[in-house]
Design a protein around this motif. Structure first.
Motif, PDB file in Angstrom:
ATOM      1  N   VAL A  46       0.863  -1.179   0.000  1.00 36.02           N
ATOM      2  CA  VAL A  46       0.000   0.000   0.000  1.00 36.02           C
ATOM      3  C   VAL A  46       0.902   1.233   0.000  1.00 36.02           C
ATOM      4  CG1 VAL A  46      -1.765   1.304   1.235  1.00 36.02           C
ATOM      5  CG2 VAL A  46      -1.840  -1.206   1.238  1.00 36.02           C
ATOM      6  N   SER A  47       0.777   2.056  -1.031  1.00 41.64           N
ATOM      7  CA  SER A  47       1.586   3.271  -1.137  1.00 41.64           C
ATOM      8  C   SER A  47       0.716   4.496  -0.897  1.00 41.64           C
ATOM      9  CB  SER A  47       2.247   3.363  -2.519  1.00 41.64           C
ATOM     10  OG  SER A  47       3.147   2.295  -2.714  1.00 41.64           O
ATOM     11  N   MET A  48       1.294   5.485  -0.207  1.00 45.75           N
ATOM     12  CA  MET A  48       0.548   6.693   0.114  1.00 45.75           C
ATOM     13  C   MET A  48       1.501   7.875   0.234  1.00 45.75           C
ATOM     14  SD  MET A  48       1.676   7.127   3.447  1.00 45.75           S
ATOM     15  CE  MET A  48       0.534   8.340   4.077  1.00 45.75           C
ATOM     16  N   SER A  49       0.939   9.074   0.110  1.00 48.69           N
ATOM     17  CA  SER A  49       1.704  10.295   0.347  1.00 48.69           C
ATOM     18  C   SER A  49       0.917  11.186   1.290  1.00 48.69           C
ATOM     19  CB  SER A  49       1.986  11.026  -0.973  1.00 48.69           C
ATOM     20  OG  SER A  49       0.776  11.440  -1.580  1.00 48.69           O
ATOM     21  N   MET A  50       1.623  12.104   1.951  1.00 47.30           N
ATOM     22  CA  MET A  50       0.976  13.021   2.880  1.00 47.30           C
ATOM     23  C   MET A  50       1.468  14.440   2.607  1.00 47.30           C
ATOM     24  SD  MET A  50       1.057  13.120   7.062  1.00 47.30           S
ATOM     25  CE  MET A  50       0.268  11.528   7.254  1.00 47.30           C
ATOM     26  N   THR A  51       0.537  15.356   2.488  1.00 50.45           N
ATOM     27  CA  THR A  51       0.875  16.749   2.216  1.00 50.45           C
ATOM     28  C   THR A  51       1.830  17.294   3.281  1.00 50.45           C
ATOM     29  OG1 THR A  51      -1.296  17.086   1.204  1.00 50.45           O
ATOM     30  CG2 THR A  51      -0.069  19.055   1.856  1.00 50.45           C
ATOM     31  N   GLY A  52       2.919  17.915   2.814  1.00 52.08           N
ATOM     32  CA  GLY A  52       3.861  18.540   3.732  1.00 52.08           C
ATOM     33  C   GLY A  52       4.945  17.629   4.256  1.00 52.08           C
ATOM     34  N   TRP A  53       4.952  16.369   3.833  1.00 49.89           N
ATOM     35  CA  TRP A  53       5.940  15.413   4.323  1.00 49.89           C
ATOM     36  C   TRP A  53       6.645  14.722   3.161  1.00 49.89           C
ATOM     37  CZ3 TRP A  53       7.120  14.086   9.460  1.00 49.89           C
ATOM     38  CH2 TRP A  53       6.311  14.673  10.434  1.00 49.89           C
ATOM     39  N   THR A  54       7.951  14.534   3.302  1.00 46.40           N
ATOM     40  CA  THR A  54       8.666  13.663   2.381  1.00 46.40           C
ATOM     41  C   THR A  54       8.578  12.231   2.900  1.00 46.40           C
ATOM     42  OG1 THR A  54      10.802  13.805   3.522  1.00 46.40           O
ATOM     43  CG2 THR A  54      10.297  15.522   1.881  1.00 46.40           C
ATOM     44  N   GLY A  55       8.814  11.287   2.024  1.00 47.51           N
ATOM     45  CA  GLY A  55       8.803   9.902   2.454  1.00 47.51           C
ATOM     46  C   GLY A  55       9.868   9.605   3.487  1.00 47.51           C
ATOM     47  N   ILE A 101       8.663   0.471  11.393  1.00 49.51           N
ATOM     48  CA  ILE A 101       9.588   0.466  10.260  1.00 49.51           C
ATOM     49  C   ILE A 101       8.781   0.387   8.971  1.00 49.51           C
ATOM     50  CG2 ILE A 101      11.498  -0.731   9.143  1.00 49.51           C
ATOM     51  CD1 ILE A 101      12.324  -1.768  11.882  1.00 49.51           C
ATOM     52  N   VAL A 102       8.762   1.495   8.245  1.00 45.18           N
ATOM     53  CA  VAL A 102       8.058   1.585   6.967  1.00 45.18           C
ATOM     54  C   VAL A 102       9.007   2.237   5.970  1.00 45.18           C
ATOM     55  CG1 VAL A 102       6.003   2.398   5.760  1.00 45.18           C
ATOM     56  CG2 VAL A 102       5.880   1.893   8.205  1.00 45.18           C
ATOM     57  N   LYS A 103       9.072   1.703   4.767  1.00 43.32           N
ATOM     58  CA  LYS A 103      10.008   2.224   3.771  1.00 43.32           C
ATOM     59  C   LYS A 103       9.427   3.425   3.032  1.00 43.32           C
ATOM     60  CE  LYS A 103      12.772  -1.824   2.543  1.00 43.32           C
ATOM     61  NZ  LYS A 103      13.202  -2.685   1.414  1.00 43.32           N
ATOM     62  N   PRO A 104      10.271   4.427   2.764  1.00 41.83           N
ATOM     63  CA  PRO A 104       9.823   5.499   1.872  1.00 41.83           C
ATOM     64  C   PRO A 104       9.741   4.983   0.443  1.00 41.83           C
ATOM     65  CG  PRO A 104      12.129   5.801   2.452  1.00 41.83           C
ATOM     66  CD  PRO A 104      11.632   4.647   3.279  1.00 41.83           C
ATOM     67  N   GLU A 137       6.870  11.174  -3.503  1.00 40.21           N
ATOM     68  CA  GLU A 137       7.185  11.263  -2.082  1.00 40.21           C
ATOM     69  C   GLU A 137       6.095  10.555  -1.291  1.00 40.21           C
ATOM     70  OE1 GLU A 137       9.704  12.145  -0.463  1.00 40.21           O
ATOM     71  OE2 GLU A 137      10.901  13.194  -1.967  1.00 40.21           O
ATOM     72  N   GLY A 138       6.488   9.680  -0.393  1.00 40.93           N
ATOM     73  CA  GLY A 138       5.506   8.972   0.409  1.00 40.93           C
ATOM     74  C   GLY A 138       6.077   7.691   0.979  1.00 40.93           C
ATOM     75  N   LEU A 139       5.184   6.794   1.368  1.00 37.10           N
ATOM     76  CA  LEU A 139       5.573   5.538   1.992  1.00 37.10           C
ATOM     77  C   LEU A 139       5.060   4.357   1.177  1.00 37.10           C
ATOM     78  CD1 LEU A 139       4.694   6.267   5.739  1.00 37.10           C
ATOM     79  CD2 LEU A 139       6.948   6.415   4.661  1.00 37.10           C
TER      80      LEU A 139
END
Length: 211
Positions: A150-159, A173-176, A182-184
């Motif tokens: 499952v890949s996601m991004s969040m406004t204002g954050w880098t992975g 422990i989650v990989k960028p 940019e996200g996880l």
């Protein structure tokens, strides 16, 4: 296929997660790995060759396991009729036996049961992520199109920052994401607990509220 193209199925993220019958797919070739969702050591691979295509694929590097017989005196040999003709050299026997043990373990649990459990967990995670206003779900909603990632991004954050903060504050422990977005990239093995999924969603919600 109408134009004579051959097909190759990359099963790196499906084998061990989804029950797949290669005969039913009708693919010409398929490849899978010993690690990732097969849960055995890094790194061996397996090549599936459709029996009808074996004669069309050239053996570029025949080795000690490629031939069905070999005559050293006349320097004559014959390749196996099966996909064994593509085996180049000796195996790492500890790795082979570890992979076999992992296959037995997964088979005992049941491919259908693993798929059902993984689908349920990923759906739970996706619903939780979609409840956070500043989160964008990058993975397709259908389990059969996303498997256990499952890949996601969040406004204002880098992975990188998200991954580092989750590890520092919550010991998660989650990989960028490794490429341009940019996200996880969140891995969801079937043995995760529901509360672990919920804790991740809660942590991301807390970070979203602070950004």
């Amino acid at each position: 296929r109408q134009h004579g193209a051959m097909s190759f199925v990359d099963m790196a993220h499906s084998c061990g997660v989804l029950p797949i019958d290669l005969d039913e797919t009708g693919c010409d070739f398929a490849g899978l790995l010993s690690y990732k969702w097969m849960y055995s050591p890094y790194a061996a691979g397996l090549l599936y060759v459709n029996p009808g295509r074996i004669g069309e694929l050239a053996v570029r590097f025949p080795g000690g396991r490629s031939e069905s017989w070999l005559d050293f005196e006349t320097d004559r040999f014959e390749l196996h009729d099966s996909a064994e003709r593509f085996q180049f050299g000796p195996w790492s026997w500890p790795l082979v036996h570890a992979w076999a043990a992992a296959c037995d373990w997964l088979t005992e649990i049941g491919p259908a049961e693993i798929a059902e459990r993984t689908g349920w967990l990923t759906d739970r995670l996706k619903r939780g992520l979609q409840s956070i206003e500043t989160v964008e779900l990058l993975t397709p909603g259908e389990f059969t199109r996303s498997a256990a990632l499952v890949s996601m991004s969040m406004t204002g954050w880098t992975g990188e920052d998200l991954a580092a903060t989750l590890r520092e504050r919550w010991n998660m422990i989650v990989k960028p994401l490794p490429h341009t977005r940019e996200g996880l990239r969140i891995s969801v093995p079937f043995f995760l607990l529901e509360e672990e999924i919920d804790r991740l969603v809660e942590a991301l919600g807390e970070l979203a509220a602070c950004s």
